[in-house]
Scaffold this motif. Sequence first.
Motif, PDB file in Angstrom:
ATOM      1  N   ILE A  35      30.227  61.031  72.108  1.00 42.23           N
ATOM      2  CA  ILE A  35      29.338  61.290  70.672  1.00 42.23           C
ATOM      3  C   ILE A  35      29.691  59.872  69.980  1.00 42.23           C
ATOM      4  O   ILE A  35      28.630  59.643  69.159  1.00 42.23           O
ATOM      5  CB  ILE A  35      29.897  62.591  69.955  1.00 42.23           C
ATOM      6  CG1 ILE A  35      29.546  63.708  71.262  1.00 42.23           C
ATOM      7  CG2 ILE A  35      29.306  62.523  68.869  1.00 42.23           C
ATOM      8  CD1 ILE A  35      28.173  63.838  71.424  1.00 42.23           C
ATOM      9  N   THR A  36      30.890  59.515  69.397  1.00 43.19           N
ATOM     10  CA  THR A  36      31.056  58.473  68.694  1.00 43.19           C
ATOM     11  C   THR A  36      31.347  56.995  69.323  1.00 43.19           C
ATOM     12  O   THR A  36      30.946  56.102  68.407  1.00 43.19           O
ATOM     13  CB  THR A  36      32.005  58.626  67.627  1.00 43.19           C
ATOM     14  OG1 THR A  36      33.196  58.968  68.495  1.00 43.19           O
ATOM     15  CG2 THR A  36      31.983  60.075  66.987  1.00 43.19           C
ATOM     16  N   ILE A  39      27.516  54.460  69.877  1.00 50.13           N
ATOM     17  CA  ILE A  39      26.943  53.762  68.883  1.00 50.13           C
ATOM     18  C   ILE A  39      27.848  52.503  68.588  1.00 50.13           C
ATOM     19  O   ILE A  39      27.337  51.521  68.207  1.00 50.13           O
ATOM     20  CB  ILE A  39      26.713  54.329  67.666  1.00 50.13           C
ATOM     21  CG1 ILE A  39      25.673  55.687  67.881  1.00 50.13           C
ATOM     22  CG2 ILE A  39      26.251  53.589  66.254  1.00 50.13           C
ATOM     23  CD1 ILE A  39      25.233  56.438  66.637  1.00 50.13           C
ATOM     24  N   ASP A  43      26.399  48.535  69.137  1.00 49.16           N
ATOM     25  CA  ASP A  43      26.532  47.475  67.957  1.00 49.16           C
ATOM     26  C   ASP A  43      27.430  46.414  68.302  1.00 49.16           C
ATOM     27  O   ASP A  43      27.055  45.231  67.981  1.00 49.16           O
ATOM     28  CB  ASP A  43      27.407  48.236  66.939  1.00 49.16           C
ATOM     29  CG  ASP A  43      27.465  47.172  65.412  1.00 49.16           C
ATOM     30  OD1 ASP A  43      26.192  47.222  64.931  1.00 49.16           O
ATOM     31  OD2 ASP A  43      28.405  46.776  65.094  1.00 49.16           O
ATOM     32  N   LYS A  72      18.885  62.921  75.542  1.00 46.14           N
ATOM     33  CA  LYS A  72      19.618  62.354  74.748  1.00 46.14           C
ATOM     34  C   LYS A  72      21.234  62.286  74.972  1.00 46.14           C
ATOM     35  O   LYS A  72      21.955  61.274  75.036  1.00 46.14           O
ATOM     36  CB  LYS A  72      19.560  62.640  73.274  1.00 46.14           C
ATOM     37  CG  LYS A  72      18.027  62.351  72.671  1.00 46.14           C
ATOM     38  CD  LYS A  72      17.885  62.894  71.209  1.00 46.14           C
ATOM     39  CE  LYS A  72      16.625  62.352  70.829  1.00 46.14           C
ATOM     40  NZ  LYS A  72      16.387  63.074  69.516  1.00 46.14           N
ATOM     41  N   THR A  73      21.710  63.319  75.373  1.00 42.71           N
ATOM     42  CA  THR A  73      23.059  63.514  75.652  1.00 42.71           C
ATOM     43  C   THR A  73      23.381  62.625  77.030  1.00 42.71           C
ATOM     44  O   THR A  73      24.670  62.237  77.301  1.00 42.71           O
ATOM     45  CB  THR A  73      23.510  65.102  75.737  1.00 42.71           C
ATOM     46  OG1 THR A  73      22.548  65.855  76.447  1.00 42.71           O
ATOM     47  CG2 THR A  73      23.475  65.556  74.198  1.00 42.71           C
ATOM     48  N   MET A  75      21.863  60.105  77.982  1.00 41.61           N
ATOM     49  CA  MET A  75      22.165  58.779  77.671  1.00 41.61           C
ATOM     50  C   MET A  75      23.432  58.361  77.010  1.00 41.61           C
ATOM     51  O   MET A  75      24.209  57.188  77.386  1.00 41.61           O
ATOM     52  CB  MET A  75      20.767  58.288  76.685  1.00 41.61           C
ATOM     53  CG  MET A  75      20.876  56.981  76.345  1.00 41.61           C
ATOM     54  SD  MET A  75      20.806  55.849  77.832  1.00 41.61           S
ATOM     55  CE  MET A  75      19.406  55.960  78.432  1.00 41.61           C
ATOM     56  N   GLN A  76      24.008  59.299  76.005  1.00 44.80           N
ATOM     57  CA  GLN A  76      25.383  59.002  75.528  1.00 44.80           C
ATOM     58  C   GLN A  76      26.111  58.829  76.610  1.00 44.80           C
ATOM     59  O   GLN A  76      27.010  57.850  76.669  1.00 44.80           O
ATOM     60  CB  GLN A  76      25.495  60.128  74.535  1.00 44.80           C
ATOM     61  CG  GLN A  76      24.711  59.967  73.310  1.00 44.80           C
ATOM     62  CD  GLN A  76      25.083  61.315  72.496  1.00 44.80           C
ATOM     63  OE1 GLN A  76      24.926  62.431  72.658  1.00 44.80           O
ATOM     64  NE2 GLN A  76      25.462  60.808  71.181  1.00 44.80           N
ATOM     65  N   ILE A  79      25.747  55.608  78.557  1.00 47.22           N
ATOM     66  CA  ILE A  79      26.180  54.341  78.039  1.00 47.22           C
ATOM     67  C   ILE A  79      27.827  54.148  77.944  1.00 47.22           C
ATOM     68  O   ILE A  79      28.354  53.156  78.350  1.00 47.22           O
ATOM     69  CB  ILE A  79      25.836  54.445  76.381  1.00 47.22           C
ATOM     70  CG1 ILE A  79      24.253  54.255  76.152  1.00 47.22           C
ATOM     71  CG2 ILE A  79      26.450  53.194  75.292  1.00 47.22           C
ATOM     72  CD1 ILE A  79      23.662  54.721  74.913  1.00 47.22           C
ATOM     73  N   GLU A 143      35.100  50.784  66.690  1.00 50.18           N
ATOM     74  CA  GLU A 143      34.626  49.417  67.325  1.00 50.18           C
ATOM     75  C   GLU A 143      35.648  48.405  66.964  1.00 50.18           C
ATOM     76  O   GLU A 143      35.766  47.648  68.051  1.00 50.18           O
ATOM     77  CB  GLU A 143      33.302  49.445  66.262  1.00 50.18           C
ATOM     78  CG  GLU A 143      32.542  48.306  67.170  1.00 50.18           C
ATOM     79  CD  GLU A 143      31.078  48.069  66.194  1.00 50.18           C
ATOM     80  OE1 GLU A 143      30.606  49.055  65.405  1.00 50.18           O
ATOM     81  OE2 GLU A 143      30.612  46.884  66.283  1.00 50.18           O
TER      82      GLU A 143
END
Lengths: 430, 175
Positions: A35-36, A39, A43, A72-73, A75-76, A79, A143
Amino acid sequence: MGKTVAEKIFDAHHVDNPSGDIHVISLDAVFCHEITTPIAINDLVARGKDRVFDPSKIKAVIDHVSPAKDSKTAMQGKILRDWAARHKIKDFFDIGRNGVCHAIFPEQGFVRPGFTIIMGDSHTCTHGAFGAFAAGVGTTDLEVGILKGVCAFKKPQSMKVEIFGRMPDGVYAKDVILALIGKIGVDGATNRVMEFCGSVVDAMTMDQRMTLCNMAVEAGATSGICPPDMVTVEYLWPFIQDQFGTKEGALEEYSRFLPDGDAVYTDTITMDVSGLAPMATFGYRPDQVKPVSDMEGTPVDQVYIGSCTNGRLEDLEIAASILKGKKIAPYVRGIVSPATPGIYSKALETGIIKTFMDAGFCVTNPTCGACLGMSNGVLAQGEVCAATTNRNFNGRMGKGGMVHLVSPATAAASAIEGKICNSPLYRLPE
Amino acid sequence: MKNFNGDVLFLDRSDINTDEIIPAKYLTENSKEALRPYLLEDLSLDGFDPGRDISGKSVVLTRSNFGCGSSREHAPWAFEANGINMVIASGFARIFRQNMFNCGMMAVELPRDTVEIIFNKFNGQKTSITTDMEKMAFTFNVPTGEALEIPFSISQYDLSLVKAGGWVEYADKNY
């Protein structure tokens, strides 16, 4: 001047002090979920910094929505999966081998006393049960953790929480932490570490300590910490025996992180659990807590047993002992999510899963899903759920739903009655 | 540096949590802009209508323990996507506060009494704020012409994140 557990861990991980009370520390582990992290990955790629500081110190799991419920989930998950593969992150747990992050990572032996750990998840404080400094962070901190293996924190001040007395039958770590949050409030420990101690904590198993530390963030704490002891060593022994040879040797090493007798705390909270009753939340804040007996009779539409708070084997065992030979109320939906495949498997072997099924529960795969209203048990408008989870925020398990946070024992008993009630394991004090 | 001037959105409640700021069901989005329509969708606050009240606002003024709950940086992003780069409160949850500065946004803590004064004076009126980063002061203005200057302080470290536009570049350069 003496030092707290958190201060000792910070000293051992010092990298920089860029200004004032800000300390940059090195990280022993960076935990990631789908989930986190995506992104953060996107980035890093966009900045041309698609690197990881040390693939052996990064652990990743798909747990929040598993199996994926939509594109969408999916794709998460993709990734995270692709990133783990291209950086050769060996400890990546995909469906079939995945579990709720704060249950599977300790189970895999990834947490050690004295460790520094971050994750893009507020319940990362759970891992403090092992005497680690473990804190939830946002995506940007995550990150930087992935890229450089460091994180910046204000120098941690600690609050000492001493828990003593005789735990009444049918009262559990969940009731203790709910009562504590009720006492100090949802910002009662903000920007501080909750350092637990006392005879009740000493007597707790690791499963119980994880429940206790898990909800430290609901009082605003950066981390909950239980100082390491022989219980910690016993749990970790399969993972550390080659390193230490004897348990006493391991304990001696970990004792470096015990608090000094003259350590300085911002405040000390003492809690005598001898008269403690099973607790439940009643509003939209985790500090809105009262004894279950004051809420008896509140009808429930759903009962959920699982999550990083209470989805471990002991939790399932307690619930099953109450459900054995019983049926849940016909209009109640019972859902149980064992937190990891290991827990699920053991619960199958010991007949716990059959007990749940015979009682009328739906047994799901390990996932966070329902706890945050993402999948596997979302509430409809106006519905009520007794849940062994950690947050009763407005809309948490579904828009317009009400969540009452309780222990697995209270959840199981409430499923049978169709209303919130005390478990038969609890006896009112005479 | 981002913009820290503009109209104020008053949220007169303590303990506003991240699930209220952006519900978990929207965490499947992979862009900040996609979060824009859902900001404060589940906020429990009498008289508040996100569809009517958010538009045109640049700064939030609120009470204690703002942003408690989840670690989701989607909360600051949802504000940013709506043109809100600053939250002023009498207190913040740790992770939310850090996330704001890590994004080059501002989470400024003012004393409880000062926040009380601002609410009493201006809540219910169209209020704008100008932020002087040199002087470290806010000026609140209302159409009647009344103005109020309030000094604030943030640490040198937080200021350096705001100026650098966030923590990633800073950390990659220094560590």
